[in-house]
Enzyme design. Structure first.
Site, PDB file in Angstrom:
ATOM      1  N   HIS A   1      -8.671   1.182  -6.128  1.00 41.25           N
ATOM      2  CA  HIS A   1      -9.149   2.315  -5.345  1.00 41.25           C
ATOM      3  C   HIS A   1     -10.602   2.589  -5.660  1.00 41.25           C
ATOM      4  O   HIS A   1     -11.020   2.466  -6.801  1.00 41.25           O
ATOM      5  CB  HIS A   1      -8.302   3.570  -5.613  1.00 41.25           C
ATOM      6  CG  HIS A   1      -8.402   4.548  -4.502  1.00 41.25           C
ATOM      7  ND1 HIS A   1      -9.393   5.491  -4.435  1.00 41.25           N
ATOM      8  CD2 HIS A   1      -7.655   4.687  -3.380  1.00 41.25           C
ATOM      9  CE1 HIS A   1      -9.238   6.175  -3.322  1.00 41.25           C
ATOM     10  NE2 HIS A   1      -8.213   5.721  -2.654  1.00 41.25           N
TER      11      HIS A   1
ATOM     12  N   ASP B   1      -0.477   2.922  -0.832  1.00 37.92           N
ATOM     13  CA  ASP B   1       0.187   1.944   0.036  1.00 37.92           C
ATOM     14  C   ASP B   1       1.226   1.084  -0.673  1.00 37.92           C
ATOM     15  O   ASP B   1       2.050   0.463  -0.012  1.00 37.92           O
ATOM     16  CB  ASP B   1      -0.867   1.029   0.676  1.00 37.92           C
ATOM     17  CG  ASP B   1      -1.751   1.807   1.620  1.00 37.92           C
ATOM     18  OD1 ASP B   1      -1.196   2.552   2.443  1.00 37.92           O
ATOM     19  OD2 ASP B   1      -2.984   1.704   1.524  1.00 37.92           O
TER      20      ASP B   1
HETATM   21  N1  COA Z   1      -6.472  -7.096  -6.201  1.00 38.43           N
HETATM   22  C1  COA Z   1      -7.246  -7.862  -6.980  1.00 38.43           C
HETATM   23  N2  COA Z   1      -8.483  -7.531  -7.353  1.00 38.43           N
HETATM   24  C2  COA Z   1      -8.969  -6.360  -6.896  1.00 38.43           C
HETATM   25  C3  COA Z   1      -8.214  -5.514  -6.086  1.00 38.43           C
HETATM   26  C4  COA Z   1      -6.928  -5.913  -5.735  1.00 38.43           C
HETATM   27  N3  COA Z   1      -6.159  -5.144  -4.959  1.00 38.43           N
HETATM   28  N4  COA Z   1      -8.939  -4.402  -5.801  1.00 38.43           N
HETATM   29  C5  COA Z   1     -10.095  -4.567  -6.421  1.00 38.43           C
HETATM   30  N5  COA Z   1     -10.121  -5.745  -7.078  1.00 38.43           N
HETATM   31  C6  COA Z   1     -11.222  -6.281  -7.862  1.00 38.43           C
HETATM   32  C7  COA Z   1     -12.293  -6.857  -6.953  1.00 38.43           C
HETATM   33  O1  COA Z   1     -12.074  -8.191  -6.646  1.00 38.43           O
HETATM   34  C8  COA Z   1     -13.520  -6.622  -7.793  1.00 38.43           C
HETATM   35  O2  COA Z   1     -13.530  -7.596  -8.801  1.00 38.43           O
HETATM   36  P1  COA Z   1     -14.898  -8.284  -9.253  1.00 38.43           P
HETATM   37  O3  COA Z   1     -15.725  -7.155  -9.792  1.00 38.43           O
HETATM   38  O4  COA Z   1     -14.444  -9.276 -10.258  1.00 38.43           O
HETATM   39  O5  COA Z   1     -15.487  -8.873  -8.024  1.00 38.43           O
HETATM   40  C9  COA Z   1     -13.258  -5.292  -8.460  1.00 38.43           C
HETATM   41  O6  COA Z   1     -11.835  -5.202  -8.564  1.00 38.43           O
HETATM   42  C10 COA Z   1     -13.801  -4.099  -7.696  1.00 38.43           C
HETATM   43  O7  COA Z   1     -13.195  -4.109  -6.400  1.00 38.43           O
HETATM   44  P2  COA Z   1     -13.918  -3.757  -5.054  1.00 38.43           P
HETATM   45  O8  COA Z   1     -13.258  -4.466  -3.920  1.00 38.43           O
HETATM   46  O9  COA Z   1     -15.394  -3.915  -5.195  1.00 38.43           O
HETATM   47  O10 COA Z   1     -13.588  -2.201  -4.977  1.00 38.43           O
HETATM   48  P3  COA Z   1     -13.881  -1.263  -3.755  1.00 38.43           P
HETATM   49  O11 COA Z   1     -14.039   0.089  -4.308  1.00 38.43           O
HETATM   50  O12 COA Z   1     -14.986  -1.784  -2.914  1.00 38.43           O
HETATM   51  O13 COA Z   1     -12.558  -1.382  -2.874  1.00 38.43           O
HETATM   52  C11 COA Z   1     -10.303  -1.223  -2.280  1.00 38.43           C
HETATM   53  C12 COA Z   1     -11.460  -0.553  -3.012  1.00 38.43           C
HETATM   54  C13 COA Z   1      -9.156  -0.234  -2.212  1.00 38.43           C
HETATM   55  C14 COA Z   1     -10.747  -1.567  -0.844  1.00 38.43           C
HETATM   56  C15 COA Z   1      -9.895  -2.492  -3.049  1.00 38.43           C
HETATM   57  O14 COA Z   1      -9.376  -2.127  -4.322  1.00 38.43           O
HETATM   58  C16 COA Z   1      -8.883  -3.329  -2.291  1.00 38.43           C
HETATM   59  O15 COA Z   1      -9.289  -4.158  -1.470  1.00 38.43           O
HETATM   60  N6  COA Z   1      -7.551  -3.131  -2.538  1.00 38.43           N
HETATM   61  C17 COA Z   1      -6.537  -3.851  -1.817  1.00 38.43           C
HETATM   62  C18 COA Z   1      -6.339  -3.237  -0.444  1.00 38.43           C
HETATM   63  C19 COA Z   1      -5.649  -1.902  -0.529  1.00 38.43           C
HETATM   64  O16 COA Z   1      -4.651  -1.734  -1.210  1.00 38.43           O
HETATM   65  N7  COA Z   1      -6.186  -0.952   0.235  1.00 38.43           N
HETATM   66  C20 COA Z   1      -5.627   0.386   0.326  1.00 38.43           C
HETATM   67  C21 COA Z   1      -6.528   1.403  -0.297  1.00 38.43           C
HETATM   68  S1  COA Z   1      -5.742   2.984  -0.369  1.00 38.43           S
END
Ligand code: COA
Length: 377
Positions: free
Chosen positions: A262, A313
């Site tokens: 998140h 979710d």
């Molecule tokens: N599974 C694996 N790795 C994850 C992850 C996940 N669900 N969520 C984040 N990470 C990792 C990223 O790959 C990144 O790693 P890195 O620094 O080695 O590249 C790090 O954690 C930071 O993630 P990032 O995507 O930059 O965070 P964000 O704040 O931009 O995105 C979300 C937040 C929620 C979009 C992201 O956690 C995600 O894509 N989650 C899965 C989708 C989801 O469940 N969405 C519903 C949100 S309520």
């Protein structure tokens, strides 16, 4: 004008885009209008929560009864709307794409759809918010070749949604669980779809346009679309025994595990904790504890391997699965609840509006001159 570039290409992380009095996240606590989500999940219901989000106070008993009655009456679709909506294409169409079009279509029957003054906003909100669930139910019944089921006025929104979806009176425990899911999904500070709704309304465009923008934003797998993907993942893994291995392999392939992580919560999403308990008891009740057990292993493994916690979710997927809801309706159900939050944000935006117009930091070419085809490579 001095430009702030600290959050460029970082998805506006840490940027405060506006003031808001609707919902607030502090550490692992989420409050709607000052009330914690745990308090509301235990004592409130969806209609009362909608009132709270819109009016910034809990209703008195008479205000509640009047609001609930309007809200539930607002669920009904008239014969002309049903016929027109049933004629929309639905084969190989994702329900979120259908819903986006259906909401846009609904504006054509609303004589107030263009009014954004205080009274017009109230009328449109009360007409539109209760319709999202019935639209989802109508789509499901249409694609099953079944008739539209009108709501019953003496029942709640949650009861009626399940009734309109399945065509039979729902189990009271399922109604309570579903109602709690609606409360938990009703708002979430400046999330991607609420921000999309605010950006659209900041041009003083109409409420339907802002809600269509929000539906488009919610649809993506990084936002509301994650709940459907969680269940698809569980079904793909197939068994409790394979869960841990699957997570490790997926992480090694640098795949994102849906339902984890998140932008704001780093110490856990409070909604996930409530949903986890609901998932455990509901999967047990329906004799499908396997899905909860598998989820618990995935949860533990993702935490251990990657330090990430589940978001709203993750456990909502198995809750909806236990209720026999088709997978591709999970995100439309998210919209069914979140619409009340979107409307609160749209109202707040109109009430102190200035158009959203950020800047882009130029990284492109400069000083080029147009040349004819003969001089281009
Ligand atoms: N599974 C694996 N790795 C994850 C992850 C996940 N669900 N969520 C984040 N990470 C990792 C990223 O790959 C990144 O790693 P890195 O620094 O080695 O590249 C790090 O954690 C930071 O993630 P990032 O995507 O930059 O965070 P964000 O704040 O931009 O995105 C979300 C937040 C929620 C979009 C992201 O956690 C995600 O894509 N989650 C899965 C989708 C989801 O469940 N969405 C519903 C949100 S309520």
């Amino acid at each position: 004008m001095e430009l702030y570039t600290g959050a460029v290409d970082k998805g506006l992380e840490g940027v405060v885009a506006c003031t808001t009095a609707i919902s607030f996240i502090v550490d692992a606590t989420l409050c709607y209008r000052g009330y914690t989500i745990e308090d509301l999940a235990e004592h409130s219901n969806f209609e009362e929560t909608a009132f709270l989000l819109w009016k910034d106070k809990l209703p008195t008993e008479s205000e509640y009864n009047e609001f609930k009655s309007h809200f539930v009456k607002g669920m009904n679709l008239n014969a002309e709307q049903v016929k027109a909506l049933q004629s929309l294409p639905f084969k190989d169409v994702h329900p979120m794409a259908w819903l986006r079009t259906a909401v846009s279509y609904m504006a054509l029957w609303d004589s107030d759809s263009q009014s954004i003054d205080e009274e017009g906003r109230q009328r449109v909100s009360l007409r539109l918010a209760p319709k999202i669930g019935p639209l989802v139910a109508l789509l499901e019944r249409t694609r099953q070749g079944k008739e539209y089921v009108p709501p019953k006025e003496n029942k709640s929104f949650a009861w009626n949604f399940l009734y309109m979806l399945k065509g039979e009176e729902p189990d009271e425990e399922m109604v309570k669980v579903f109602d709690t899911c609606l409360i938990l999904h009703a708002d979430h500070e400046l999330n991607c779809s609420a921000f999309a709704a605010r950006v659209t309304s900041s041009s003083l465009s109409d409420i339907y346009s802002a809600i269509v923008s929000a539906i488009g934003a919610l649809k993506g797998p990084l936002h509301g679309g994650a709940n459907e993907q969680v269940m698809r993942t569980l079904l793909k893994i197939g068994s409790v025994e394979k869960a841990e291995e699957w997570v490790k392999e997926a992480l090694a392939r640098k795949e994102k595990i849906m339902g984890f992580g998140h932008r704001v919560y780093k110490n856990g999403d409070p909604r996930a904790k409530i949903l986890r308990g609901m998932s455990e008891s509901l999967t047990k009740k329906t004799g499908q504890s396997k899905w909860y057990e598998m989820s618990a292993i995935i949860d533990k493994t993702v935490q251990k391997e990657k330090g990430l916690l589940p978001n709203v979710d993750f456990y909502s997927a198995t809750v909806y699965y236990s209720m026999g809801i088709p997978l591709d309706l999970y995100t439309p159900i998210f919209a069914t609840a979140r619409v009340v939050g979107w409307l609160a944000h749209i109202q707040e935006q109109y009430s102190k509006n200035r158009i959203y117009r950020p800047r882009g930091q130029w990284i492109g070419k400069e000083g080029l001159k147009w040349v004819p085809f003969s001089e281009r490579s």
